[in-house]
Design a protein around this motif. Structure first.
Motif, mmCIF file in Angstrom:
data_model
loop_
_atom_site.group_PDB
_atom_site.id
_atom_site.type_symbol
_atom_site.label_atom_id
_atom_site.label_comp_id
_atom_site.label_asym_id
_atom_site.label_seq_id
_atom_site.Cartn_x
_atom_site.Cartn_y
_atom_site.Cartn_z
ATOM 1 N N MET A 66 11.142 -2.405 -1.485
ATOM 2 C CA MET A 66 11.868 -2.505 -0.237
ATOM 3 C C MET A 66 11.583 -3.862 0.401
ATOM 4 S SD MET A 66 12.108 1.226 1.566
ATOM 5 C CE MET A 66 10.452 1.298 2.114
ATOM 6 N N ILE A 67 12.516 -4.275 1.250
ATOM 7 C CA ILE A 67 12.462 -5.585 1.897
ATOM 8 C C ILE A 67 12.502 -5.420 3.412
ATOM 9 C CG2 ILE A 67 13.732 -7.773 2.229
ATOM 10 C CD1 ILE A 67 12.493 -7.528 -0.546
ATOM 11 N N ALA A 68 11.660 -6.176 4.110
ATOM 12 C CA ALA A 68 11.706 -6.252 5.569
ATOM 13 C C ALA A 68 12.311 -7.597 5.958
ATOM 14 C CB ALA A 68 10.313 -6.110 6.161
ATOM 15 N N ARG A 69 13.368 -7.545 6.749
ATOM 16 C CA ARG A 69 14.007 -8.757 7.284
ATOM 17 C C ARG A 69 13.513 -8.905 8.719
ATOM 18 N NH1 ARG A 69 19.106 -11.646 6.646
ATOM 19 N NH2 ARG A 69 19.958 -12.252 8.671
ATOM 20 N N ILE A 70 12.817 -9.997 9.006
ATOM 21 C CA ILE A 70 12.162 -10.171 10.304
ATOM 22 C C ILE A 70 12.753 -11.380 11.021
ATOM 23 C CG2 ILE A 70 9.958 -10.575 11.453
ATOM 24 C CD1 ILE A 70 8.648 -9.137 9.063
ATOM 25 N N TRP A 71 13.054 -11.164 12.311
ATOM 26 C CA TRP A 71 13.696 -12.192 13.117
ATOM 27 C C TRP A 71 13.122 -12.167 14.528
ATOM 28 C CZ3 TRP A 71 16.678 -11.670 17.553
ATOM 29 C CH2 TRP A 71 17.410 -12.791 17.943
ATOM 30 N N HIS A 72 13.023 -13.350 15.162
ATOM 31 C CA HIS A 72 12.513 -13.484 16.526
ATOM 32 C C HIS A 72 13.598 -14.044 17.445
ATOM 33 C CE1 HIS A 72 8.909 -13.772 14.005
ATOM 34 N NE2 HIS A 72 8.252 -13.295 15.028
ATOM 35 N N GLY A 73 13.712 -13.448 18.615
ATOM 36 C CA GLY A 73 14.586 -13.965 19.661
ATOM 37 C C GLY A 73 13.864 -13.885 20.992
ATOM 38 N N TYR A 74 14.246 -14.744 21.930
ATOM 39 C CA TYR A 74 13.562 -14.830 23.210
ATOM 40 C C TYR A 74 14.585 -14.820 24.349
ATOM 41 C CZ TYR A 74 9.914 -16.388 20.073
ATOM 42 O OH TYR A 74 9.013 -16.454 19.042
ATOM 43 N N THR A 75 14.232 -14.102 25.415
ATOM 44 C CA THR A 75 15.082 -14.053 26.604
ATOM 45 C C THR A 75 14.268 -14.479 27.819
ATOM 46 O OG1 THR A 75 14.515 -11.797 27.266
ATOM 47 C CG2 THR A 75 16.317 -12.035 25.680
ATOM 48 N N ALA A 112 13.173 -14.155 8.139
ATOM 49 C CA ALA A 112 12.208 -14.199 7.041
ATOM 50 C C ALA A 112 12.271 -12.863 6.309
ATOM 51 C CB ALA A 112 10.801 -14.442 7.579
ATOM 52 N N HIS A 113 12.024 -12.885 5.020
ATOM 53 C CA HIS A 113 12.112 -11.675 4.202
ATOM 54 C C HIS A 113 10.807 -11.459 3.455
ATOM 55 C CE1 HIS A 113 16.188 -12.995 5.012
ATOM 56 N NE2 HIS A 113 16.446 -11.702 5.065
ATOM 57 N N TYR A 114 10.327 -10.226 3.539
ATOM 58 C CA TYR A 114 9.055 -9.865 2.928
ATOM 59 C C TYR A 114 9.225 -8.630 2.066
ATOM 60 C CZ TYR A 114 7.026 -12.848 6.534
ATOM 61 O OH TYR A 114 6.714 -13.907 7.331
ATOM 62 N N GLU A 115 8.536 -8.582 0.947
ATOM 63 C CA GLU A 115 8.478 -7.368 0.154
ATOM 64 C C GLU A 115 7.510 -6.412 0.842
ATOM 65 O OE1 GLU A 115 7.452 -8.025 -3.917
ATOM 66 O OE2 GLU A 115 9.041 -9.506 -4.191
ATOM 67 N N ILE A 116 7.931 -5.183 1.036
ATOM 68 C CA ILE A 116 7.066 -4.180 1.647
ATOM 69 C C ILE A 116 6.165 -3.613 0.555
ATOM 70 C CG2 ILE A 116 6.981 -1.953 2.834
ATOM 71 C CD1 ILE A 116 9.690 -2.714 4.088
ATOM 72 N N GLN A 117 4.900 -3.753 0.731
ATOM 73 C CA GLN A 117 3.934 -3.300 -0.263
ATOM 74 C C GLN A 117 3.410 -1.908 0.034
ATOM 75 O OE1 GLN A 117 3.411 -5.181 -3.046
ATOM 76 N NE2 GLN A 117 5.018 -6.387 -2.110
ATOM 77 N N SER A 118 3.481 -1.504 1.305
ATOM 78 C CA SER A 118 2.953 -0.194 1.681
ATOM 79 C C SER A 118 3.558 0.239 3.005
ATOM 80 C CB SER A 118 1.428 -0.281 1.816
ATOM 81 O OG SER A 118 0.884 0.935 2.244
ATOM 82 N N LEU A 119 3.913 1.503 3.086
ATOM 83 C CA LEU A 119 4.321 2.150 4.336
ATOM 84 C C LEU A 119 3.454 3.391 4.474
ATOM 85 C CD1 LEU A 119 8.218 1.990 4.205
ATOM 86 C CD2 LEU A 119 6.730 0.773 5.790
ATOM 87 N N GLN A 120 2.738 3.505 5.564
ATOM 88 C CA GLN A 120 1.831 4.640 5.739
ATOM 89 C C GLN A 120 2.183 5.412 7.002
ATOM 90 O OE1 GLN A 120 -0.636 5.332 3.481
ATOM 91 N NE2 GLN A 120 0.163 3.627 2.280
ATOM 92 N N GLY A 121 2.416 6.700 6.857
ATOM 93 C CA GLY A 121 2.535 7.600 7.991
ATOM 94 C C GLY A 121 3.597 7.278 9.014
#
Length: 108
Positions: free
Chosen positions: A1-10, A93-102
């Protein structure tokens, strides 16, 4: 699975309106796209700004590319939300998800 992460500011006065625009979906219609698993919105005050981080979960990079195309890293921001952002990442940014817990059942 992949996490797509983005930052925005207001600006602080725009934060509640911007956050409301991210619900119930980060992007219009995203929940119907094959390979999309869900998303998380994070928020914190940061000096004279409010930072938002969105994390979108995908089955694979291929599933994301099928929707976003070859320039899949480019940030996708609907026009109606742009006026509330003081600055933002131009690319995700895109990261491979290595673990999801609980995490089952925590959405609210």
């Amino acid at each position: 699975m992949i996490a797509r992460i983005w930052h925005g500011y207001t600006k602080p006065q725009d934060a509640d309106v911007y956050e409301a625009m991210l619900k119930p979906e980060l992007l219009p219609g995203i929940g119907k796209i094959p390979g999309y698993r869900g998303g998380i919105v994070l928020r914190r005050p940061l000096g004279d700004e409010v930072e938002f981080i969105t994390i979108m979960i995908w089955d694979s990079l291929e599933a994301l590319k099928a929707v976003a195309g070859p320039n899949y890293a480019v940030a996708i921001i609907p026009e109606d939300r742009m006026k509330h952002l003081s600055r933002y990442d131009k690319q995700s940014a895109h990261y491979e998800i290595q673990s999801l817990q609980g995490l089952a059942g925590i959405a609210g």
